[in-house]
Design a protein around this motif. Structure first.
Motif, short mmCIF file in Angstrom:
data_model
loop_
_atom_site.label_atom_id
_atom_site.label_comp_id
_atom_site.label_asym_id
_atom_site.label_seq_id
_atom_site.Cartn_x
_atom_site.Cartn_y
_atom_site.Cartn_z
N PRO A 1 -3.14 5.64 -4.40
CA PRO A 1 -3.54 5.13 -3.09
C PRO A 1 -4.35 3.85 -3.22
O PRO A 1 -5.18 3.72 -4.11
CB PRO A 1 -4.39 6.26 -2.51
CG PRO A 1 -4.85 7.03 -3.70
CD PRO A 1 -3.78 6.89 -4.74
N TRP A 2 -4.05 2.90 -2.35
CA TRP A 2 -4.78 1.63 -2.35
C TRP A 2 -6.12 1.87 -1.67
O TRP A 2 -6.18 2.31 -0.54
CB TRP A 2 -3.97 0.59 -1.57
CG TRP A 2 -4.23 -0.79 -2.06
CD1 TRP A 2 -5.14 -1.66 -1.56
CD2 TRP A 2 -3.59 -1.44 -3.14
NE1 TRP A 2 -5.12 -2.82 -2.25
CE2 TRP A 2 -4.16 -2.73 -3.24
CE3 TRP A 2 -2.60 -1.07 -4.04
CZ2 TRP A 2 -3.76 -3.64 -4.20
CZ3 TRP A 2 -2.21 -1.98 -4.98
CH2 TRP A 2 -2.78 -3.24 -5.06
N ARG A 3 -7.19 1.60 -2.35
CA ARG A 3 -8.52 1.92 -1.85
C ARG A 3 -9.16 0.81 -1.03
O ARG A 3 -9.94 1.08 -0.13
CB ARG A 3 -9.45 2.28 -3.00
CG ARG A 3 -9.00 3.47 -3.80
CD ARG A 3 -9.23 4.71 -3.02
NE ARG A 3 -8.86 5.86 -3.84
CZ ARG A 3 -8.71 7.07 -3.39
NH1 ARG A 3 -8.90 7.31 -2.11
NH2 ARG A 3 -8.36 8.04 -4.17
N MET B 1 0.82 -1.19 0.00
CA MET B 1 0.00 0.00 0.00
C MET B 1 0.87 1.25 0.00
O MET B 1 0.58 2.21 -0.71
CB MET B 1 -0.93 -0.01 1.20
CG MET B 1 -2.02 -1.06 1.13
SD MET B 1 -3.02 -1.19 2.60
CE MET B 1 -3.91 0.33 2.58
N ALA C 1 1.05 4.27 -2.82
CA ALA C 1 0.75 5.66 -2.43
C ALA C 1 1.91 6.59 -2.78
O ALA C 1 1.68 7.73 -3.22
CB ALA C 1 0.46 5.73 -0.94
#
Length: 68
Positions: free
Chosen positions: A10-12, A1, A5
């Motif tokens: 960004p990892w959702r 992650m 980022a």
């Protein structure tokens, strides 16, 4: 992650297969199978030592659209 980022991506979310099933069903899709990334990439690629080496993170969902 963190690596994603840093690159502005960004990892959702992370979804379990149970959550993915629920999401697919909510959108009227029929879950059929899940395939791990290792099953979709040439085995030689896993031996790479550079930044293009795949990593075991993704699981692909296959679903069908029910007939109307």
């Amino acid at each position: 992650m963190a690596a994603a980022a840093e690159q502005g991506e960004p990892w959702r979310t992370f979804l379990s297969t149970e959550h993915m099933d629920a999401l697919l069903l909510e959108h009227r899709l029929q879950p059929l199978e899940y395939v791990r990334q290792r099953e979709t990439v040439d085995p030689a690629e896993w031996e790479r030592a550079d930044v293009l080496r795949p990593f075991e993170l993704s699981v692909l969902a296959r679903a069908s659209v029910p007939a109307r």
